[in-house]
Every structure is written in C-alpha cells, then in structure tokens.
Scaffold this active site. Structure first.
Site, PDB file in Angstrom:
ATOM      1  N   TRP A 142       0.189  11.101  12.622  1.00 43.72           N
ATOM      2  CA  TRP A 142       0.193   9.981  13.574  1.00 43.72           C
ATOM      3  C   TRP A 142      -0.551  10.434  14.832  1.00 43.72           C
ATOM      4  O   TRP A 142      -0.228  11.506  15.369  1.00 43.72           O
ATOM      5  CB  TRP A 142       1.648   9.616  13.899  1.00 43.72           C
ATOM      6  CG  TRP A 142       1.848   8.329  14.618  1.00 43.72           C
ATOM      7  CD1 TRP A 142       0.982   7.279  14.726  1.00 43.72           C
ATOM      8  CD2 TRP A 142       3.034   7.937  15.325  1.00 43.72           C
ATOM      9  NE1 TRP A 142       1.564   6.260  15.452  1.00 43.72           N
ATOM     10  CE2 TRP A 142       2.817   6.637  15.830  1.00 43.72           C
ATOM     11  CE3 TRP A 142       4.268   8.546  15.576  1.00 43.72           C
ATOM     12  CZ2 TRP A 142       3.777   5.944  16.573  1.00 43.72           C
ATOM     13  CZ3 TRP A 142       5.220   7.869  16.316  1.00 43.72           C
ATOM     14  CH2 TRP A 142       4.975   6.573  16.806  1.00 43.72           C
ATOM     15  N   GLN A 200      11.590   7.764   4.104  1.00 48.46           N
ATOM     16  CA  GLN A 200      11.082   8.538   5.248  1.00 48.46           C
ATOM     17  C   GLN A 200      11.751   8.013   6.513  1.00 48.46           C
ATOM     18  O   GLN A 200      11.631   6.838   6.840  1.00 48.46           O
ATOM     19  CB  GLN A 200       9.554   8.393   5.334  1.00 48.46           C
ATOM     20  CG  GLN A 200       8.956   9.283   6.393  1.00 48.46           C
ATOM     21  CD  GLN A 200       7.440   9.214   6.464  1.00 48.46           C
ATOM     22  OE1 GLN A 200       6.872   8.825   7.476  1.00 48.46           O
ATOM     23  NE2 GLN A 200       6.771   9.603   5.397  1.00 48.46           N
ATOM     24  N   ASP A 236       1.124  13.491   5.197  1.00 48.37           N
ATOM     25  CA  ASP A 236       1.622  12.130   5.394  1.00 48.37           C
ATOM     26  C   ASP A 236       0.689  11.350   6.311  1.00 48.37           C
ATOM     27  O   ASP A 236       0.292  11.837   7.371  1.00 48.37           O
ATOM     28  CB  ASP A 236       3.018  12.180   6.039  1.00 48.37           C
ATOM     29  CG  ASP A 236       3.553  10.788   6.311  1.00 48.37           C
ATOM     30  OD1 ASP A 236       4.014  10.141   5.346  1.00 48.37           O
ATOM     31  OD2 ASP A 236       3.468  10.317   7.467  1.00 48.37           O
ATOM     32  N   TYR A 283      10.828  12.400   9.575  1.00 47.22           N
ATOM     33  CA  TYR A 283       9.666  12.239  10.449  1.00 47.22           C
ATOM     34  C   TYR A 283      10.037  12.580  11.889  1.00 47.22           C
ATOM     35  O   TYR A 283      11.217  12.612  12.241  1.00 47.22           O
ATOM     36  CB  TYR A 283       9.015  10.858  10.281  1.00 47.22           C
ATOM     37  CG  TYR A 283       9.670   9.627  10.878  1.00 47.22           C
ATOM     38  CD1 TYR A 283       9.792   9.434  12.256  1.00 47.22           C
ATOM     39  CD2 TYR A 283      10.096   8.589  10.046  1.00 47.22           C
ATOM     40  CE1 TYR A 283      10.334   8.273  12.786  1.00 47.22           C
ATOM     41  CE2 TYR A 283      10.644   7.415  10.560  1.00 47.22           C
ATOM     42  CZ  TYR A 283      10.759   7.271  11.953  1.00 47.22           C
ATOM     43  OH  TYR A 283      11.300   6.124  12.470  1.00 47.22           O
ATOM     44  N   TYR A 293      -1.919   4.170  11.232  1.00 46.85           N
ATOM     45  CA  TYR A 293      -2.345   5.218  12.154  1.00 46.85           C
ATOM     46  C   TYR A 293      -3.838   5.097  12.462  1.00 46.85           C
ATOM     47  O   TYR A 293      -4.693   5.366  11.607  1.00 46.85           O
ATOM     48  CB  TYR A 293      -2.019   6.620  11.611  1.00 46.85           C
ATOM     49  CG  TYR A 293      -0.546   6.847  11.298  1.00 46.85           C
ATOM     50  CD1 TYR A 293       0.441   6.018  11.838  1.00 46.85           C
ATOM     51  CD2 TYR A 293      -0.126   7.882  10.476  1.00 46.85           C
ATOM     52  CE1 TYR A 293       1.788   6.218  11.561  1.00 46.85           C
ATOM     53  CE2 TYR A 293       1.226   8.094  10.194  1.00 46.85           C
ATOM     54  CZ  TYR A 293       2.163   7.243  10.737  1.00 46.85           C
ATOM     55  OH  TYR A 293       3.491   7.448  10.458  1.00 46.85           O
TER      56      TYR A 293
HETATM   57  N1  LIG Z   1       7.688   6.413   8.892  1.00 44.67           N
HETATM   58  C1  LIG Z   1       7.641   6.249  10.193  1.00 44.67           C
HETATM   59  O1  LIG Z   1       8.017   5.198  10.721  1.00 44.67           O
HETATM   60  C2  LIG Z   1       7.131   7.381  11.057  1.00 44.67           C
HETATM   61  C3  LIG Z   1       7.359   7.342  12.446  1.00 44.67           C
HETATM   62  C4  LIG Z   1       6.907   8.425  13.205  1.00 44.67           C
HETATM   63  C5  LIG Z   1       6.256   9.497  12.598  1.00 44.67           C
HETATM   64  N2  LIG Z   1       6.010   9.489  11.260  1.00 44.67           N
HETATM   65  C6  LIG Z   1       5.295  10.618  10.598  1.00 44.67           C
HETATM   66  O2  LIG Z   1       5.912  11.846  10.984  1.00 44.67           O
HETATM   67  C7  LIG Z   1       4.943  12.708  11.546  1.00 44.67           C
HETATM   68  C8  LIG Z   1       5.544  13.650  12.588  1.00 44.67           C
HETATM   69  O3  LIG Z   1       6.130  12.938  13.651  1.00 44.67           O
HETATM   70  P1  LIG Z   1       5.458  12.812  15.116  1.00 44.67           P
HETATM   71  O4  LIG Z   1       3.994  12.938  15.016  1.00 44.67           O
HETATM   72  O5  LIG Z   1       6.035  11.575  15.697  1.00 44.67           O
HETATM   73  O6  LIG Z   1       6.064  13.983  15.971  1.00 44.67           O
HETATM   74  P2  LIG Z   1       6.515  15.515  15.751  1.00 44.67           P
HETATM   75  O7  LIG Z   1       5.965  16.057  14.498  1.00 44.67           O
HETATM   76  O8  LIG Z   1       7.976  15.531  15.978  1.00 44.67           O
HETATM   77  O9  LIG Z   1       5.842  16.200  17.011  1.00 44.67           O
HETATM   78  C9  LIG Z   1       4.454  16.257  17.150  1.00 44.67           C
HETATM   79  C10 LIG Z   1       4.180  16.985  18.464  1.00 44.67           C
HETATM   80  O10 LIG Z   1       4.633  18.347  18.343  1.00 44.67           O
HETATM   81  C11 LIG Z   1       3.570  19.225  18.669  1.00 44.67           C
HETATM   82  N3  LIG Z   1       3.669  20.408  17.819  1.00 44.67           N
HETATM   83  C12 LIG Z   1       3.596  20.483  16.470  1.00 44.67           C
HETATM   84  N4  LIG Z   1       3.794  21.737  16.040  1.00 44.67           N
HETATM   85  C13 LIG Z   1       3.988  22.500  17.156  1.00 44.67           C
HETATM   86  C14 LIG Z   1       4.248  23.880  17.358  1.00 44.67           C
HETATM   87  N5  LIG Z   1       4.383  24.702  16.341  1.00 44.67           N
HETATM   88  N6  LIG Z   1       4.405  24.305  18.652  1.00 44.67           N
HETATM   89  C15 LIG Z   1       4.301  23.460  19.706  1.00 44.67           C
HETATM   90  N7  LIG Z   1       4.054  22.122  19.557  1.00 44.67           N
HETATM   91  C16 LIG Z   1       3.908  21.646  18.289  1.00 44.67           C
HETATM   92  C17 LIG Z   1       2.295  18.466  18.404  1.00 44.67           C
HETATM   93  O11 LIG Z   1       1.259  18.984  19.198  1.00 44.67           O
HETATM   94  P3  LIG Z   1      -0.280  19.024  18.690  1.00 44.67           P
HETATM   95  O12 LIG Z   1      -0.602  17.687  18.178  1.00 44.67           O
HETATM   96  O13 LIG Z   1      -1.006  19.396  19.952  1.00 44.67           O
HETATM   97  O14 LIG Z   1      -0.380  20.113  17.665  1.00 44.67           O
HETATM   98  C18 LIG Z   1       2.704  17.052  18.796  1.00 44.67           C
HETATM   99  O15 LIG Z   1       2.566  16.887  20.194  1.00 44.67           O
HETATM  100  C19 LIG Z   1       3.906  11.720  12.123  1.00 44.67           C
HETATM  101  O16 LIG Z   1       2.705  12.370  12.499  1.00 44.67           O
HETATM  102  C20 LIG Z   1       3.823  10.738  10.990  1.00 44.67           C
HETATM  103  O17 LIG Z   1       3.032  11.255   9.944  1.00 44.67           O
HETATM  104  C21 LIG Z   1       6.471   8.455  10.466  1.00 44.67           C
END
Ligand SMILES: NC(=O)c1ccc[n+]([C@@H]2O[C@H](COP(=O)([O-])OP(=O)(O)OC[C@H]3O[C@@H](n4cnc5c(N)ncnc54)[C@H](OP(=O)(O)O)[C@@H]3O)[C@@H](O)[C@H]2O)c1
Length: 277
Positions: free
Chosen positions: A17, A158, A43, A186, A48
């Site tokens: 995302w 999910q 994913d 997620y 997105y």
């Molecule tokens: N089904 C649904 O309704 C739904 C809703 C929300 C999300 N999703 C899916 O779930 C995925 C993950 O959720 P999310 O993107 O909301 O948030 P997340 O994975 O909880 O957090 C992403 C954030 O964490 C940072 N990050 C990742 N690994 C890190 C590390 N090792 N150290 C420090 N910072 C780190 C990333 O920075 P950088 O980008 O700078 O690396 C980004 O700012 C989404 O991308 C999407 O594919 C699905």
C-alpha cells in the site's frame, strides 16, 4: 489445516500500500530483495495507486513469477459477476502474469456474496486464480460467507492486526482456526503506530529482542505470527527494512516472552465491530 500452508506461504510477506508514492527503483529493489530472503508472499490491491502498486510489483517479479505467492484484492463495487472478471483481467495485466495465487474481496460492499463467490469460483476453474478469500470480515460476516461458499473454499481473511490492535484474537482468529481459513495480518506495524524505542512498550520489545539477538520489529512480527494460521504482510520500501522484517522468520519466542508482550500490549475488550483502516 488451512488451504494456505506455511510450506507455500511464509509467515512474513510483503505489503504494498502506497508503494507507488516512493522511489520506484528502490521499491522494486526492496521487493526483489525480500523475495530473495524468503518474503515470497506479496500483497497488493487494485485500489493501491489505482493499479500503480500492481504495476510496480509486475516489474519486480518479472522473470521470477514462480518464486512468488501473489495476492491481490478486488474493490467491493467491482465485485459483481462481470465486474470481478474485468477487474481480475486488469490486475493480471498490471502484474504481467496469467494467474494470482490469492484473490480477495477487499471489504464487504453492495454485491451479494453469492455473486462475488460464484465469480471467484469461475475464475478458479479457469486457472486465473488459485485460491480466493475475503478481507475485513468479522465473525458474523464469516458465518454468512461460509453459509454461501461451503466448507474448504475460503482460503483467507485479511484483517487489521498489530500489537496495539488485537481485536481479532477474540473471535476472528478462533473462527478461522476452526474453519481452516488463513488469517493475514495487515498493518502489522500499526501502519505508522509502532512503539517508540524509549516508551515503556518499546523497552519491553527491546529487552526481548536483545535476548534473542533480534530487533523490536522482528519480535513484533514473531508475536503476531505465533499461531501457524496467521501470516503478516509488513510493507517496506527499503533494503534495510526488508532485511529487518525477513529476520523475523527465524525468531522463536518463548512462552515467557509471549506472556510479557501480552501484558505490555493488552488485548482489551472485544469491540462491537471489527476495526479496519
Ligand atoms: N485489506 C486491507 O484492508 C488492508 C488495509 C491496510 C493494509 N493492507 C496491506 O497490509 C500491508 C501492510 O500494512 P501498512 O502498509 O498499512 O503498514 P505496516 O506494514 O504496518 O507499516 C508500514 C510502515 O512501516 C515501515 N517499516 C516497515 N518495515 C520497517 C522496519 N523494519 N523498520 C522500520 N520501519 C519499517 C514502513 O516504512 P518504509 O515504507 O519506509 O519501508 C512503513 O512506513 C499494506 O501495505 C497492504 O498490502 C491491507
């Protein structure tokens, strides 16, 4: 036993995302590095970047489609019989592939589940998707979905799951365990809500991490995926973040660690509706 097993799907995968908002070359390099390190579950969703995230992933997985477990999601307003077919074709085109490993209904919308699931089944018969599931479904939605689909059809739900949002532990995870449905967590880092290093919660994670030669984020991911039915998909756009997240695949928490995290991040009461972002 879920349709998605840990043989095919690693406990930790890669979200996407907002991946299109950053540097494209860096995002592609990070995704590829992640696959090299075992984060083969990728994913995405047509939502997105309006297909831009899928297109970046398409570039990242070029030439290595078979190494990846690829999941995308259809928007609820496209989840009619004809709409799903058109959406799936667009998604496959963006991803430059002929099949998805998983295709999910992003959240419940206007079209009857009967119609959506029949469309998923038709795509499955044709080999365009290898499994299908849902997203943001609470216990009562899952009951209804099971009634419509029958046993053994829904591969995954999910849902939002991170240390500060453990609502799915009350009913959704147990439901999915009972019915052989994989749970994909997620926003496992809370989207942008990961405990600060100096905070009380951050210190608990740091102490457990140091005992395992791990990092706080690795400890968080290991906690969230402690149940074999649960998979997590952190989004990371840099090589260092991907490496950090991949390190969680080998962190194994003790019962005492789990009890400590449980106390530091209380589950709280069951909310009246499933939290989502
Ligand atoms: N089904 C649904 O309704 C739904 C809703 C929300 C999300 N999703 C899916 O779930 C995925 C993950 O959720 P999310 O993107 O909301 O948030 P997340 O994975 O909880 O957090 C992403 C954030 O964490 C940072 N990050 C990742 N690994 C890190 C590390 N090792 N150290 C420090 N910072 C780190 C990333 O920075 P950088 O980008 O700078 O690396 C980004 O700012 C989404 O991308 C999407 O594919 C699905």
């Amino acid at each position: 036993m879920t349709i998605w097993t840990r043989k095919r799907v690693p406990a930790i995968g890669q979200g996407s995302w907002y991946i299109e908002r950053g540097d494209k070359a860096e995002a592609i390099a990070a995704l590829r590095h992640g696959v090299d390190l075992g984060l083969t579950h990728i994913d995405t969703a047509e939502m997105y970047g309006d297909g831009a995230s899928e297109a970046i992933i398409g570039e990242a997985i070029a030439g290595r489609r078979d190494a990846v477990f690829l999941v995308s999601k259809v928007l609820p307003h496209n989840a009619s019989r004809a709409g799903i077919r058109a959406a799936c074709e667009r998604t496959l085109k963006h991803l430059k592939t002929d099949r998805l490993d998983g295709y999910l209904l992003h959240w419940r919308g206007p079209h009857p589940l009967e119609e959506t699931f029949a469309a998923f089944e038709a795509l499955k018969q044709e080999g365009k998707i290898l499994s299908w599931g849902v997203s943001n479904f609470d216990e009562d939605d899952l009951d209804e979905a099971l009634e419509v689909a029958g046993d053994g059809k829904i591969a995954c739900n999910q849902v939002l799951y991170h240390l500060r949002e453990r609502a799915i532990e009350h009913a959704v995870i147990p439901w999915c365990q009972r019915h052989g449905v994989a749970v994909t967590a997620y926003s496992p880092f809370g989207h942008h809500d990961f405990p600060e290093p100096g905070s009380a919660q951050g210190r608990v994670l740091a102490e457990i991490a140091s005992a395992h030669g791990a990092t706080p984020r690795q400890v968080a991911l290991a906690f969230l995926t402690r149940d074999p039915a649960v998979f997590a998909i952190p989004k990371a756009a840099s090589l260092t973040h991907v490496e950090d997240n991949a390190g969680a695949l080998t962190v194994s928490l003790t019962e005492a660690d789990i009890a400590r995290i449980d106390a530091a991040f209380p589950r709280g009461r069951k909310p009246s509706s499933l939290p989502m972002i």
